[in-house]
Design a protein around this motif. Structure first.
Motif, PDB file in Angstrom:
ATOM      1  N   ALA A 165       0.802  -1.228   0.000  1.00 44.73           N
ATOM      2  CA  ALA A 165       0.000   0.000   0.000  1.00 44.73           C
ATOM      3  C   ALA A 165       0.834   1.278   0.000  1.00 44.73           C
ATOM      4  O   ALA A 165       0.314   2.350   0.290  1.00 44.73           O
ATOM      5  N   GLY A 166       2.121   1.181  -0.351  1.00 42.05           N
ATOM      6  CA  GLY A 166       2.964   2.374  -0.280  1.00 42.05           C
ATOM      7  C   GLY A 166       3.482   2.885  -1.605  1.00 42.05           C
ATOM      8  O   GLY A 166       4.322   3.796  -1.644  1.00 42.05           O
ATOM      9  N   ALA A 167       3.015   2.322  -2.720  1.00 40.82           N
ATOM     10  CA  ALA A 167       3.509   2.750  -4.033  1.00 40.82           C
ATOM     11  C   ALA A 167       3.201   4.217  -4.281  1.00 40.82           C
ATOM     12  O   ALA A 167       2.131   4.715  -3.907  1.00 40.82           O
ATOM     13  N   LYS A 168       4.134   4.903  -4.936  1.00 42.93           N
ATOM     14  CA  LYS A 168       3.995   6.348  -5.166  1.00 42.93           C
ATOM     15  C   LYS A 168       4.050   6.656  -6.661  1.00 42.93           C
ATOM     16  O   LYS A 168       4.802   6.006  -7.404  1.00 42.93           O
ATOM     17  N   PRO A 169       3.262   7.650  -7.106  1.00 39.48           N
ATOM     18  CA  PRO A 169       3.328   8.041  -8.517  1.00 39.48           C
ATOM     19  C   PRO A 169       4.765   8.364  -8.933  1.00 39.48           C
ATOM     20  O   PRO A 169       5.502   9.014  -8.193  1.00 39.48           O
ATOM     21  N   GLY A 170       5.154   7.870 -10.086  1.00 41.72           N
ATOM     22  CA  GLY A 170       6.512   8.050 -10.565  1.00 41.72           C
ATOM     23  C   GLY A 170       7.396   6.848 -10.312  1.00 41.72           C
ATOM     24  O   GLY A 170       8.458   6.707 -10.927  1.00 41.72           O
ATOM     25  N   ASP A 171       6.998   5.964  -9.391  1.00 40.12           N
ATOM     26  CA  ASP A 171       7.773   4.747  -9.133  1.00 40.12           C
ATOM     27  C   ASP A 171       7.830   3.866 -10.381  1.00 40.12           C
ATOM     28  O   ASP A 171       6.923   3.875 -11.219  1.00 40.12           O
ATOM     29  N   LYS A 172       8.893   3.079 -10.459  1.00 46.46           N
ATOM     30  CA  LYS A 172       8.984   2.022 -11.463  1.00 46.46           C
ATOM     31  C   LYS A 172       8.680   0.687 -10.791  1.00 46.46           C
ATOM     32  O   LYS A 172       8.901   0.507  -9.593  1.00 46.46           O
ATOM     33  N   LEU A 173       8.191  -0.269 -11.575  1.00 42.88           N
ATOM     34  CA  LEU A 173       7.823  -1.586 -11.063  1.00 42.88           C
ATOM     35  C   LEU A 173       8.791  -2.634 -11.605  1.00 42.88           C
ATOM     36  O   LEU A 173       8.999  -2.744 -12.816  1.00 42.88           O
ATOM     37  N   ILE A 174       9.364  -3.405 -10.695  1.00 46.75           N
ATOM     38  CA  ILE A 174      10.307  -4.468 -11.042  1.00 46.75           C
ATOM     39  C   ILE A 174       9.723  -5.797 -10.582  1.00 46.75           C
ATOM     40  O   ILE A 174       9.249  -5.925  -9.451  1.00 46.75           O
ATOM     41  N   LEU A 175       9.770  -6.799 -11.465  1.00 43.02           N
ATOM     42  CA  LEU A 175       9.312  -8.149 -11.150  1.00 43.02           C
ATOM     43  C   LEU A 175      10.520  -9.072 -11.165  1.00 43.02           C
ATOM     44  O   LEU A 175      11.323  -9.037 -12.094  1.00 43.02           O
ATOM     45  N   THR A 176      10.641  -9.939 -10.142  1.00 39.62           N
ATOM     46  CA  THR A 176      11.880 -10.706  -9.972  1.00 39.62           C
ATOM     47  C   THR A 176      11.816 -12.162 -10.427  1.00 39.62           C
ATOM     48  O   THR A 176      12.800 -12.887 -10.281  1.00 39.62           O
ATOM     49  N   LYS A 177      10.692 -12.617 -10.960  1.00 40.33           N
ATOM     50  CA  LYS A 177      10.608 -13.959 -11.545  1.00 40.33           C
ATOM     51  C   LYS A 177       9.657 -13.922 -12.737  1.00 40.33           C
ATOM     52  O   LYS A 177       8.740 -13.087 -12.776  1.00 40.33           O
ATOM     53  N   ASN A 218      18.679  -1.904   0.421  1.00 42.36           N
ATOM     54  CA  ASN A 218      19.511  -0.710   0.320  1.00 42.36           C
ATOM     55  C   ASN A 218      18.933   0.347  -0.611  1.00 42.36           C
ATOM     56  O   ASN A 218      19.635   1.305  -0.966  1.00 42.36           O
ATOM     57  N   PHE A 219      17.667   0.187  -1.003  1.00 44.13           N
ATOM     58  CA  PHE A 219      17.068   1.112  -1.956  1.00 44.13           C
ATOM     59  C   PHE A 219      15.774   1.706  -1.403  1.00 44.13           C
ATOM     60  O   PHE A 219      15.203   1.204  -0.437  1.00 44.13           O
ATOM     61  N   ASN A 220      15.335   2.768  -2.047  1.00 44.85           N
ATOM     62  CA  ASN A 220      14.135   3.483  -1.628  1.00 44.85           C
ATOM     63  C   ASN A 220      12.898   2.793  -2.199  1.00 44.85           C
ATOM     64  O   ASN A 220      12.232   3.307  -3.096  1.00 44.85           O
ATOM     65  N   VAL A 221      12.622   1.610  -1.660  1.00 44.33           N
ATOM     66  CA  VAL A 221      11.475   0.817  -2.087  1.00 44.33           C
ATOM     67  C   VAL A 221      10.239   1.268  -1.306  1.00 44.33           C
ATOM     68  O   VAL A 221      10.265   1.327  -0.078  1.00 44.33           O
ATOM     69  N   HIS A 222       9.174   1.564  -2.023  1.00 45.15           N
ATOM     70  CA  HIS A 222       7.961   2.086  -1.380  1.00 45.15           C
ATOM     71  C   HIS A 222       6.910   1.008  -1.113  1.00 45.15           C
ATOM     72  O   HIS A 222       6.101   1.147  -0.198  1.00 45.15           O
ATOM     73  N   ALA A 223       6.906  -0.046  -1.915  1.00 46.74           N
ATOM     74  CA  ALA A 223       5.897  -1.097  -1.744  1.00 46.74           C
ATOM     75  C   ALA A 223       6.410  -2.386  -2.381  1.00 46.74           C
ATOM     76  O   ALA A 223       7.144  -2.348  -3.372  1.00 46.74           O
ATOM     77  N   THR A 224       6.010  -3.517  -1.805  1.00 47.60           N
ATOM     78  CA  THR A 224       6.300  -4.826  -2.407  1.00 47.60           C
ATOM     79  C   THR A 224       5.133  -5.767  -2.176  1.00 47.60           C
ATOM     80  O   THR A 224       4.352  -5.606  -1.236  1.00 47.60           O
ATOM     81  N   THR A 225       5.046  -6.748  -3.036  1.00 48.40           N
ATOM     82  CA  THR A 225       4.139  -7.875  -2.843  1.00 48.40           C
ATOM     83  C   THR A 225       4.740  -9.045  -3.590  1.00 48.40           C
ATOM     84  O   THR A 225       5.537  -8.843  -4.511  1.00 48.40           O
ATOM     85  N   ASP A 226       4.405 -10.268  -3.184  1.00 47.12           N
ATOM     86  CA  ASP A 226       4.870 -11.383  -4.013  1.00 47.12           C
ATOM     87  C   ASP A 226       3.722 -11.840  -4.906  1.00 47.12           C
ATOM     88  O   ASP A 226       2.560 -11.832  -4.529  1.00 47.12           O
ATOM     89  N   ILE A 309       8.111  -5.099  -7.058  1.00 50.82           N
ATOM     90  CA  ILE A 309       8.736  -4.043  -6.259  1.00 50.82           C
ATOM     91  C   ILE A 309       8.420  -2.687  -6.864  1.00 50.82           C
ATOM     92  O   ILE A 309       8.657  -2.456  -8.051  1.00 50.82           O
ATOM     93  N   SER A 310       7.893  -1.775  -6.048  1.00 49.99           N
ATOM     94  CA  SER A 310       7.657  -0.392  -6.462  1.00 49.99           C
ATOM     95  C   SER A 310       8.760   0.472  -5.867  1.00 49.99           C
ATOM     96  O   SER A 310       8.837   0.655  -4.653  1.00 49.99           O
ATOM     97  N   VAL A 311       9.633   0.996  -6.727  1.00 58.13           N
ATOM     98  CA  VAL A 311      10.837   1.698  -6.284  1.00 58.13           C
ATOM     99  C   VAL A 311      10.906   3.062  -6.952  1.00 58.13           C
ATOM    100  O   VAL A 311      10.416   3.248  -8.069  1.00 58.13           O
ATOM    101  N   SER A 312      11.505   4.014  -6.289  1.00 56.18           N
ATOM    102  CA  SER A 312      11.602   5.362  -6.837  1.00 56.18           C
ATOM    103  C   SER A 312      12.293   5.342  -8.194  1.00 56.18           C
ATOM    104  O   SER A 312      13.214   4.561  -8.438  1.00 56.18           O
ATOM    105  N   ASP A 313      11.845   6.209  -9.076  1.00 52.82           N
ATOM    106  CA  ASP A 313      12.379   6.287 -10.430  1.00 52.82           C
ATOM    107  C   ASP A 313      13.894   6.498 -10.429  1.00 52.82           C
ATOM    108  O   ASP A 313      14.626   5.916 -11.234  1.00 52.82           O
ATOM    109  N   GLU A 314      14.376   7.305  -9.489  1.00 56.70           N
ATOM    110  CA  GLU A 314      15.800   7.642  -9.439  1.00 56.70           C
ATOM    111  C   GLU A 314      16.686   6.423  -9.150  1.00 56.70           C
ATOM    112  O   GLU A 314      17.851   6.387  -9.547  1.00 56.70           O
ATOM    113  N   GLU A 315      16.135   5.426  -8.469  1.00 56.16           N
ATOM    114  CA  GLU A 315      16.935   4.276  -8.059  1.00 56.16           C
ATOM    115  C   GLU A 315      16.589   2.992  -8.803  1.00 56.16           C
ATOM    116  O   GLU A 315      17.227   1.965  -8.605  1.00 56.16           O
TER     117      GLU A 315
END
Length: 347
Positions: A165-177, A218-226, A309-315
């Motif tokens: 519930a912490g994703a922020k506009p501008g974040d990028k989404l990364i999927l790990t599998k 070690n990153f500015n991750v705002h939200a995750t789910t599996d 993973i929802s992570v800031s665009d900069e990172e």
């Protein structure tokens, strides 16, 4: 052990291991009374998150989860490994460290070779050791249909809990599998996979999300789910609703296991995948040219999937690079938007 036994054939559900569909589950839960609010309950039922989090002290919160299902692979040892990796994953998704586990066993003890159960438990035990999780016990029942899973407890700092519930506009989404696991395991039951394909999908399911969780610390991750039973779009929808944001998924960037589309076209589409599609079709805007098969693949019911993973665009680029450098099958698949709150757009 009788090596001729096909574990997936023993499931009345066809061995898909699917959860109760999100629409049916919502109907079941909607009339239940709201639980009494405890100020120490940091994460409960309200955001459809991966695990519950309860604050014990100012520095320690407890993460609790459980998962179990019918066999989705035929090798008992592999089934135990998959079940353990799947259950542990929820703790990683919450930003926690898994510590202990309890086995949950249902098994037809009078009709199946007991060595099969021994191998299931051995597989789970080896995966727990890999994750540095201590098995503290369990519970078993005699049942006509084998089922196995675990309840897992972990810890996390109360200020470092990650939710969906912490994703922020501008974040990028990364999927790990990669996705497509449900279609592949249904195809396995139907005898449509080669030995190499069985190894590939089993490897995806037995891979712990531990490395991905450690890297993102070690990153500015705002939200995750599996990404598990409700599929990529189902869990993305929960993130969009919980965060009150829009989500855009780039279909051509979503990693999919080989031959998944071909197998889906041949009819190997699990019921859970179909239920997921029905549940999200009103909140997802698909491209007009995208056919039904590709739409369903994005909703495929996954077992022991990756982290979203929802992570800031900069990172985002650096996080992606470090995940890949550590051997994680990570891909950048989308972004978070201010517009279309609670909705998903597939491009």
């Amino acid at each position: 052990m009788d090596n001729q036994v096909k574990l997936t054939a023993l499931s009345s559900k066809g061995g898909c291991g699917c959860k109760i569909g999100p629409a049916d589950l919502s109907q079941v839960l909607k009339n239940l009374p709201t639980p009494t609010m405890d100020p120490n309950l940091l994460v409960g039922l309200d955001t459809s998150d991966d695990a519950g989090v309860y604050k014990l002290t100012d520095d320690i919160a407890m993460v609790q989860t459980l998962d179990f299902f019918t066999p989705i692979v035929d090798n008992p040892y592999d089934f135990g490994q998959v079940a353990a990796a799947n259950a542990i994953s929820d703790v990683y998704a919450m930003g926690g460290k898994p510590l202990t586990a309890l086995n949950i066993v249902a098994f037809p003890i009078a009709t199946l070779d007991k060595n099969i159960l021994s191998e299931i438990l051995r597989g789970a035990g080896d995966k727990l050791k890999e994750a540095n999780v201590t098995l503290v016990g369990g519970h078993s029942i005699d049942d006509k249909e084998p089922k196995f899973g675990l309840a897992v407890t972990g810890i996390v700092h109360p200020d470092k809990v990650r939710t969906n519930a912490g994703a922020k506009p501008g974040d990028k989404l990364i999927l790990t599998k990669p996705i497509g696991v449900g279609i592949m395991t249904t195809s396995l039951k139907n005898g449509l996979l080669s030995d190499e394909e069985v190894k590939r999908v089993t490897s995806v399911m037995t891979t712990l999300n531990e490395t991905a969780a450690e890297v993102m610390e070690n990153f500015n991750v705002h939200a995750t789910t599996d990404v598990t039973g409700f599929g990529l779009l189902g869990h993305s929808s929960e993130m969009a609703i919980g965060s009150q944001v829009g989500i855009t998924i780039y279909n051509d960037q979503v990693p999919v296991l080989p031959r998944v589309r071909e197998l889906a076209e041949s009819g190997s589409m699990p019921g859970g995948t179909k239920n997921n599609y029905k549940h999200v079709e009103d909140v997802v805007v698909f491209p007009e040219e995208m056919d039904s098969i590709d739409r369903h693949i994005l909703c495929d019911a996954v077992t022991s999937g990756g982290l979203l993973i929802s992570v800031s665009d900069e990172e985002a680029n650096q996080l992606l690079a470090e995940l890949q450098a550590k051997g994680v099958e990570a891909n950048m698949i989308g972004e978070v938007t201010e517009e279309n709150k609670g909705k998903i757009t597939v491009l």
